[in-house]
Design a protein around this motif. Sequence first.
Motif, mmCIF file in Angstrom:
data_model
loop_
_atom_site.group_PDB
_atom_site.id
_atom_site.type_symbol
_atom_site.label_atom_id
_atom_site.label_comp_id
_atom_site.label_asym_id
_atom_site.label_seq_id
_atom_site.Cartn_x
_atom_site.Cartn_y
_atom_site.Cartn_z
ATOM 1 N N LYS A 72 3.111 -0.258 -5.489
ATOM 2 C CA LYS A 72 2.871 -0.801 -4.349
ATOM 3 C C LYS A 72 3.243 -2.092 -3.948
ATOM 4 O O LYS A 72 3.968 -2.557 -3.005
ATOM 5 C CB LYS A 72 1.194 -0.820 -3.692
ATOM 6 C CG LYS A 72 0.957 0.668 -3.936
ATOM 7 C CD LYS A 72 -0.849 0.490 -3.764
ATOM 8 C CE LYS A 72 -1.363 1.946 -3.949
ATOM 9 N NZ LYS A 72 -2.823 1.791 -3.625
ATOM 10 N N VAL A 75 7.253 -2.576 -3.579
ATOM 11 C CA VAL A 75 7.618 -2.132 -2.474
ATOM 12 C C VAL A 75 7.375 -3.427 -1.213
ATOM 13 O O VAL A 75 8.370 -3.694 -0.542
ATOM 14 C CB VAL A 75 6.932 -0.894 -1.732
ATOM 15 C CG1 VAL A 75 7.147 -0.660 -0.178
ATOM 16 C CG2 VAL A 75 7.321 0.401 -2.639
ATOM 17 N N CYS A 76 6.138 -3.804 -1.351
ATOM 18 C CA CYS A 76 6.106 -5.140 -0.432
ATOM 19 C C CYS A 76 6.859 -6.103 -0.804
ATOM 20 O O CYS A 76 7.561 -6.780 0.108
ATOM 21 C CB CYS A 76 4.635 -5.486 -0.564
ATOM 22 S SG CYS A 76 3.545 -4.273 0.161
ATOM 23 N N TYR A 78 9.779 -6.241 -2.380
ATOM 24 C CA TYR A 78 11.396 -5.637 -1.724
ATOM 25 C C TYR A 78 11.497 -5.861 -0.265
ATOM 26 O O TYR A 78 12.612 -6.630 -0.036
ATOM 27 C CB TYR A 78 11.482 -4.310 -2.045
ATOM 28 C CG TYR A 78 12.890 -3.585 -1.388
ATOM 29 C CD1 TYR A 78 14.087 -3.822 -2.039
ATOM 30 C CD2 TYR A 78 12.720 -3.026 -0.093
ATOM 31 C CE1 TYR A 78 15.176 -3.558 -1.436
ATOM 32 C CE2 TYR A 78 13.959 -2.597 0.501
ATOM 33 C CZ TYR A 78 14.900 -2.935 -0.173
ATOM 34 O OH TYR A 78 16.149 -2.329 0.574
ATOM 35 N N HIS A 79 10.207 -5.545 0.344
ATOM 36 C CA HIS A 79 10.728 -5.727 2.059
ATOM 37 C C HIS A 79 10.489 -7.394 2.518
ATOM 38 O O HIS A 79 11.443 -7.633 3.481
ATOM 39 C CB HIS A 79 9.396 -4.930 2.870
ATOM 40 C CG HIS A 79 9.837 -3.531 2.736
ATOM 41 N ND1 HIS A 79 10.954 -2.796 3.740
ATOM 42 C CD2 HIS A 79 9.419 -2.533 2.075
ATOM 43 C CE1 HIS A 79 10.889 -1.800 3.499
ATOM 44 N NE2 HIS A 79 9.807 -1.219 2.545
#
Length: 180
Positions: A72, A75-76, A78-79
């Motif tokens: 999780k 993903v954060c 990466y963004h």
Amino acid sequence: MTAPADLTRWPAWPDTGADALERELLDRWRAEGLFEAVQAQGDGRPGFVFYEGPPTANGRPGIHHVFARTIKDLVCRYHAMDGKRVTRIAGWDTHGLPVELEVEKQLGFKGKGDIERYGVAAFARQCLDSVFTYRDEWVNLSERIGYWLDYDRAYVTCTREYVESVWGLRQRLHERETLY
């Protein structure tokens, strides 16, 4: 070697200095306000909103949660590196079957008949009283693995606002005739 029933009796890990280094780094991040600084860098950028699939805080976190939280967080991050403002909202699952099962186990209940004899209202109160039993362990685990979440604005699934928002969304889906 088999695990002793009381896990506090495990021999201590050898002191490699890694734990002290990790704690020093986490203390520095906290002192610098690194999470808040990273969040502020995203101001004015396109958004990516992440609402954590919330853990049930009346159960202890386990090693499998480390893996899930790492993914999780990946993903954060990466963004954020992709130039987005990433809103990371923590959450707490505070009602439902996991909470009920944990309380049934604590009370030694064997089935729903035990709940009825105990009293549904009393059982519901017991469930609500138990929901944050291990909250601090969850927060500490998250911090130790560098998993950044905004706990100050966490959503809690047993609050009136949350429940009404779910019913409101259900109403909209019904009006659109998308529920079967």
